[in-house]
Design an enzyme around this catalytic site. Sequence first.
Site, short mmCIF file in Angstrom:
data_model
loop_
_atom_site.label_atom_id
_atom_site.label_comp_id
_atom_site.label_asym_id
_atom_site.label_seq_id
_atom_site.Cartn_x
_atom_site.Cartn_y
_atom_site.Cartn_z
N ASP A 177 -15.58 3.53 51.45
CA ASP A 177 -15.97 3.22 50.07
C ASP A 177 -16.27 1.73 49.97
O ASP A 177 -16.20 1.01 50.97
CB ASP A 177 -14.89 3.67 49.07
CG ASP A 177 -15.52 4.21 47.78
OD1 ASP A 177 -16.30 3.45 47.16
OD2 ASP A 177 -15.24 5.36 47.41
N HIS A 248 -21.58 3.74 47.07
CA HIS A 248 -20.22 3.44 47.51
C HIS A 248 -20.22 2.91 48.94
O HIS A 248 -19.43 3.35 49.78
CB HIS A 248 -19.32 4.67 47.37
CG HIS A 248 -18.95 4.98 45.94
ND1 HIS A 248 -18.08 4.20 45.22
CD2 HIS A 248 -19.36 5.96 45.10
CE1 HIS A 248 -17.95 4.72 43.99
NE2 HIS A 248 -18.73 5.77 43.89
N GLU A 311 -22.51 8.72 42.31
CA GLU A 311 -22.52 7.40 41.71
C GLU A 311 -23.34 6.38 42.51
O GLU A 311 -22.82 5.37 42.95
CB GLU A 311 -21.07 6.90 41.55
CG GLU A 311 -20.27 7.80 40.62
CD GLU A 311 -18.81 7.34 40.46
OE1 GLU A 311 -18.29 7.47 39.35
OE2 GLU A 311 -18.21 6.89 41.45
#
Length: 514
Positions: A177, A248, A311
Amino acid sequence: MLFTILAAPSMPPLLPLPTSVKWGDGAVQFSANSKVVTTDKSQKAEAAKITELLNLKQTGPATGTIRLVKDAGIKDPEGYRLSVGLDGITIRASAPAGYYYGAQTLKQLLPAAQFSTGAKATDVQLATVEIEDAPRFKWRGLMLDTARHFMQKGEIYRFIDLMAMHKLNSFHWHLTDDQGWRIEIKKYPKLTEIGSKRKETMLGRYSDGKYDGTPHGGFYSQQDIRDVVKYAADRHINVVPEIEMPGHAQAAIAAYPELGNLGTQIEVGTKWGVFENVFNPEEKTVSFLQDVLTEVLDLFPSKFIHIGGDECPKTQWKASPRAQALIKERGLKNEDELQSWFIRRMDKWLEKKGRRLIGWDEILEGGLAPGAAVMSWRGMAGGIEAAKEGHDVVMSPTDFAYFDYYQAPAASEPLAIGGYLPLEKVYSFEPVPASLTPEEAKHILGGQANLWTEYIPSARKAQYMMFPRASAMAEVLWSPKSERNWAGFQVRLPKHLDRLQSAGVNFRKLDAGR
Ligand code: ACM
């Protein structure tokens, strides 16, 4: 005159609740020195594991037996029949996982103290019982984020033990991440040399804007990964690795700035949230990630490989002349289609390697590759859409499955990311939406709880957030829908928590009056 009153052996609560439990009125002796007896070679490995699981003595002559009997009539490889009868203890199954789950249930018939580390079996009277059991869902998952906070290998093992105790079988391991890259990749050493370390971490609430000034780091060597995969496999748990792309990705870009859109040096993330530093959509970035996945496939036998996909802000792609040129060159309409292009490239590649792609529900945007599976987190809608299109689905909606949310009013709880997900709500989770036809519903592989660790710096706090909510989730995913009953669960739970207490788990205590 003297009367001897034999205490009736107790009927301990089973969790997750089996398909069918029929208590008899007799009692049999369980001997600490029982031998697990097999009739065929395929049971040998399981017998050794069951001997260990039940803390059996194995010294001197055996004074009892636990028979493993192959029963091809048990269709589900995870199903079993456990008989505690006047003729002894028998576990019937058609495959190794079934024997193992039968033994996990048998262990719940023993005193809670058996769940402590280093416990030795004791002789005990068991009530006679006939149990038939098989899981409702194939995918019974828990996700642990070890990117935001690193956890030691031994802590991962404990987590896996607790999954096995609850008959959960899919460990989704979030390994990369913005704030840390935690898996050794031999071809690209800087991923861990640089990407596994951040200079500091947000302290307290996001809105406080404070930092702890303390470096945080850690990664799993390829040997560590092999050890964890084996430890899990021995407990019939599949490990699904997650390598995040195209968003990410800040830790990876910090290690190799040429993977980004700006070409400048950036640092591993120190705060929480969604970052604009995402992978660039160059062919050579795709190759880089396929190299990474080549090593990942070598470590993880899992059919499903998770590529994240959630995302991914399109800000940098919109601003980048090069990304815009690639959109045109590839005949794409916009940045959403560019994301979709990226995912399809990975999907085709994984398919060629005999694996299947799974990603968060954003992978539906811009069109999804045919073989890909969807993990629905922004509610159930993505999962419903995917199932209607014929894709397999794992349901893990925030409302029911995000264990980083508060489990009681925030004022009385340690700091968490937000949200509110009490135990009863977890228990009410129904992974199969009523709007699906029976045919579409077959695409719901199961469900999963997710533990993101922005506000969870230790394994102890992870256990606190996880239990007892994971116990409720285990029952949702294993037990027949018709048997699920919140009142009954509440009656069984305190004795189940005694098991967790013995196992040294830092679970959240039930509220007084429960
Ligand atoms: C997610 O919670 N971003 C999948």
